[in-house]
Design a protein around this motif. Structure first.
Motif, PDB file in Angstrom:
ATOM      1  N   THR A 385      84.801  69.028  38.132  1.00 47.59           N
ATOM      2  CA  THR A 385      84.974  68.260  36.890  1.00 47.59           C
ATOM      3  C   THR A 385      85.865  67.040  37.094  1.00 47.59           C
ATOM      4  O   THR A 385      85.516  65.918  36.718  1.00 47.59           O
ATOM      5  CB  THR A 385      85.551  69.160  35.777  1.00 47.59           C
ATOM      6  N   LEU A 386      87.043  67.235  37.682  1.00 48.48           N
ATOM      7  CA  LEU A 386      87.969  66.123  37.849  1.00 48.48           C
ATOM      8  C   LEU A 386      87.440  65.088  38.834  1.00 48.48           C
ATOM      9  O   LEU A 386      87.627  63.871  38.639  1.00 48.48           O
ATOM     10  CB  LEU A 386      89.336  66.634  38.302  1.00 48.48           C
ATOM     11  N   ALA A 387      86.759  65.534  39.875  1.00 44.93           N
ATOM     12  CA  ALA A 387      86.207  64.595  40.851  1.00 44.93           C
ATOM     13  C   ALA A 387      85.107  63.741  40.219  1.00 44.93           C
ATOM     14  O   ALA A 387      85.042  62.518  40.450  1.00 44.93           O
ATOM     15  CB  ALA A 387      85.660  65.355  42.059  1.00 44.93           C
ATOM     16  N   ARG A 388      84.253  64.353  39.431  1.00 50.54           N
ATOM     17  CA  ARG A 388      83.195  63.595  38.768  1.00 50.54           C
ATOM     18  C   ARG A 388      83.793  62.615  37.763  1.00 50.54           C
ATOM     19  O   ARG A 388      83.296  61.491  37.602  1.00 50.54           O
ATOM     20  CB  ARG A 388      82.221  64.547  38.068  1.00 50.54           C
ATOM     21  N   ALA A 389      84.849  63.030  37.080  1.00 51.93           N
ATOM     22  CA  ALA A 389      85.508  62.141  36.126  1.00 51.93           C
ATOM     23  C   ALA A 389      86.126  60.939  36.839  1.00 51.93           C
ATOM     24  O   ALA A 389      85.998  59.793  36.392  1.00 51.93           O
ATOM     25  CB  ALA A 389      86.576  62.903  35.348  1.00 51.93           C
ATOM     26  N   ALA A 391      85.208  59.596  39.591  1.00 49.72           N
ATOM     27  CA  ALA A 391      84.136  58.708  40.041  1.00 49.72           C
ATOM     28  C   ALA A 391      83.655  57.800  38.919  1.00 49.72           C
ATOM     29  O   ALA A 391      83.145  56.695  39.178  1.00 49.72           O
ATOM     30  CB  ALA A 391      82.973  59.536  40.592  1.00 49.72           C
ATOM     31  N   LEU A 392      83.819  58.251  37.681  1.00 50.07           N
ATOM     32  CA  LEU A 392      83.422  57.445  36.523  1.00 50.07           C
ATOM     33  C   LEU A 392      84.571  56.606  35.978  1.00 50.07           C
ATOM     34  O   LEU A 392      84.412  55.916  34.968  1.00 50.07           O
ATOM     35  CB  LEU A 392      82.898  58.368  35.410  1.00 50.07           C
ATOM     36  N   GLY A 393      85.718  56.685  36.630  1.00 49.96           N
ATOM     37  CA  GLY A 393      86.875  55.921  36.165  1.00 49.96           C
ATOM     38  C   GLY A 393      87.580  56.540  34.976  1.00 49.96           C
ATOM     39  O   GLY A 393      88.300  55.843  34.249  1.00 49.96           O
ATOM     40  N   LEU A 394      87.399  57.855  34.777  1.00 49.64           N
ATOM     41  CA  LEU A 394      88.028  58.551  33.653  1.00 49.64           C
ATOM     42  C   LEU A 394      89.321  59.214  34.100  1.00 49.64           C
ATOM     43  O   LEU A 394      89.353  59.882  35.146  1.00 49.64           O
ATOM     44  CB  LEU A 394      87.092  59.626  33.092  1.00 49.64           C
ATOM     45  N   SER A 395      90.356  59.073  33.306  1.00 52.10           N
ATOM     46  CA  SER A 395      91.623  59.761  33.570  1.00 52.10           C
ATOM     47  C   SER A 395      91.744  60.958  32.641  1.00 52.10           C
ATOM     48  O   SER A 395      91.873  60.796  31.421  1.00 52.10           O
ATOM     49  CB  SER A 395      92.809  58.818  33.351  1.00 52.10           C
ATOM     50  N   ASP A 404      91.521  63.230  23.278  1.00 51.21           N
ATOM     51  CA  ASP A 404      90.196  62.632  23.364  1.00 51.21           C
ATOM     52  C   ASP A 404      89.302  63.408  24.323  1.00 51.21           C
ATOM     53  O   ASP A 404      88.556  62.828  25.118  1.00 51.21           O
ATOM     54  CB  ASP A 404      90.327  61.167  23.812  1.00 51.21           C
ATOM     55  N   ALA A 405      89.354  64.722  24.239  1.00 50.39           N
ATOM     56  CA  ALA A 405      88.574  65.549  25.155  1.00 50.39           C
ATOM     57  C   ALA A 405      87.074  65.395  24.923  1.00 50.39           C
ATOM     58  O   ALA A 405      86.274  65.496  25.858  1.00 50.39           O
ATOM     59  CB  ALA A 405      88.978  67.021  25.000  1.00 50.39           C
ATOM     60  N   PHE A 409      84.346  64.796  28.022  1.00 48.60           N
ATOM     61  CA  PHE A 409      83.244  65.685  28.395  1.00 48.60           C
ATOM     62  C   PHE A 409      81.877  65.084  28.054  1.00 48.60           C
ATOM     63  O   PHE A 409      80.884  65.376  28.729  1.00 48.60           O
ATOM     64  CB  PHE A 409      83.415  67.049  27.725  1.00 48.60           C
ATOM     65  N   ALA A 410      81.826  64.241  27.044  1.00 48.65           N
ATOM     66  CA  ALA A 410      80.570  63.560  26.734  1.00 48.65           C
ATOM     67  C   ALA A 410      80.154  62.658  27.889  1.00 48.65           C
ATOM     68  O   ALA A 410      78.970  62.601  28.268  1.00 48.65           O
ATOM     69  CB  ALA A 410      80.707  62.751  25.447  1.00 48.65           C
ATOM     70  N   ALA A 411      81.116  61.951  28.476  1.00 50.63           N
ATOM     71  CA  ALA A 411      80.813  61.066  29.599  1.00 50.63           C
ATOM     72  C   ALA A 411      80.302  61.849  30.806  1.00 50.63           C
ATOM     73  O   ALA A 411      79.480  61.337  31.589  1.00 50.63           O
ATOM     74  CB  ALA A 411      82.055  60.262  29.976  1.00 50.63           C
TER      75      ALA A 411
END
Length: 435
Positions: A385-389, A391-395, A404-405, A409-411
């Motif tokens: 989960t954190l690795a995919r986030a 990669a999308l530039g999500l913190s 803002d969960a 998770f929507a992204a």
């Protein structure tokens, strides 16, 4: 037996099984009393009220008189419900902050039970959400007052017991007052519990059962959380004028209360499915409370202990829990507030605490199908989960800080979306560790 290899599908099956166990059509029949000599009046409120009414209507003898009215949340009327031909009318209103429709529904429900006699029967169908939906304020308090107080309660971090203690003392129907209005008719309450401990006096603020809490308790809660109280509300609580009917009140004599679905029932159903698929299932608790992000950290620590040490249980296993956590929003303006409910916030905190721990998957969702006020029931996390986030530039940290969960998770495409389930036994959490 080999444990499931598709962790996402397995977790979703557990959640669906938990929800199915709480469906009124599956569980209500054994608790229905026989028709009385007089009239039978059905009243009710909650997220499951419409599906409970449909079950009663289908099960009640066709030749026995039946009439009534229930109120549910907007969008929580099951498709195909036979309205307006059904014997029990269904109204819709707002939740979690009450609106004028809820106030009008409460007035009409009170009228349904007025003037009944000792040969009459009241079937009260009560489920979570009923407190906001039965929005008839105590004398001198306006609907706007109740709306402001409900919003303050929801943001305060108060437990559901504390919130409902305040609500029932500022209501014309909650805290046993609805049943008192029905006297001398017999009242049989059929309850779907969404509260830790399954206390009938807490479920939907207990409109049909005596209330052991006091005005002073409610006032102390308001002071503890610095809640804004209108002058009439403060006066009614301080003087005891808003006191509720207490245990031992003769108006409750001969009444019956049945819990037809509870969080524990649903957790046991999910556990049975897991075991049937070769996965050891361990129910941690059906009544976990506290801040969602803190509960997420604790669950992560338990999962890590199993993953790394094989303690206190070994793989393959699933850790199940229920209850009702809270999300305290904190000081307005401290962070831009995002979207998300307590289930998704639990998961985001859990993912941060796990830091990509291999072989740990989790699902958290609200069994009513709505996480807070969003359109999802909850979400899923996986070891990446954190690795995919990233990669999308999500913190993940930033999203958690601003509650803002949902957006996080929507992204990722990891929201669990079911739509309204027409029942409600509150939070469902499952952490799966395959072998």
């Amino acid at each position: 037996m080999t444990a499931p290899t598709d962790a996402r599908a397995f977790l979703r099956a557990l959640f669906d099984t938990a929800v199915a166990r709480a469906q009124p059509a599956q569980v209500l029949a054994p608790y229905l009393p026989p028709p009385p000599r007089g009239r039978t009046v059905v009243v009710g409120a909650g997220k499951a009220a419409a599906s409970m009414a449909a079950a009663v209507d289908a099960l009640w003898p066709a030749d026995a008189p039946l009439q009534g009215l229930v109120v549910t949340r907007y969008g929580h009327v099951p498709p195909g419900l036979p309205q307006p031909q059904a014997r029990i009318a269904v109204l819709e209103a707002a939740h979690p902050v009450p609106d004028a429709a809820g106030q009008q529904a409460a007035t009409r429900i009170a009228a349904q039970v007025a003037g009944l006699g000792p040969d009459d029967l009241v079937l009260a169908l009560i489920s979570g959400g009923g407190s906001a939906l039965l929005a008839q304020p105590a004398p001198g308090i306006t609907l706007a007052d109740k709306q402001a107080l409900n919003q303050a309660l929801l943001a305060s971090g108060a437990s559901i017991d504390e919130m409902n203690c305040v609500r029932k003392h500022l209501s014309a129907l909650k805290g046993g007052r609805l049943a008192a209005l029905a006297a001398p008719a017999r009242v049989v309450s059929l309850l779907i519990s969404d509260v830790p401990g399954d206390d009938p006096a807490v479920i939907a603020s207990g409109p049909t059962v005596p209330d052991p809490s006091t005005c002073q308790n409610a006032l102390a809660i308001c002071q503890r959380y610095q809640l804004p109280l209108p002058a009439a509300a403060h006066a009614g609580l301080a003087s005891g004028a808003f006191e509720t009917p207490k245990p031992g009140d003769a108006r409750f004599q001969g009444h019956a209360v049945h819990l037809i679905a509870t969080p524990q029932h649903s957790l046991e159903a999910a556990a049975a499915l897991a075991r049937a698929q070769g996965v050891a299932a361990h129910i941690l608790s059906d009544a976990i409370e506290g801040e969602s992000r803190d509960v997420g950290k604790v669950h992560a620590a338990l999962a890590r202990q199993v993953a790394r040490q094989g303690q206190p249980v070994t793989r393959p296993c699933v850790l199940l829990s229920g209850g009702e956590t809270t999300v305290t929003l904190g000081t307005p303006g401290a962070h831009p507030r995002g979207r998300g409910g307590r289930a998704s916030e639990f998961l985001l905190s859990c993912a941060l605490a796990l830091q990509g721990e291999p072989g740990v998957y989790a699902l958290a969702a609200d069994t009513d199908g709505i996480d807070g006020v969003e359109d999802n029931a909850g979400a899923l996390i996986t070891p990446d989960t954190l690795a995919r986030a990233q990669a999308l530039g999500l913190s993940a940290t930033d999203h958690l800080a601003r509650h803002d969960a949902y957006s996080f998770f929507a992204a990722l495409g990891d929201l669990v979306v079911t739509g309204p389930t027409f029942t409600n036994v509150n939070d469902f959490r499952a952490l799966y560790l395959p072998g």
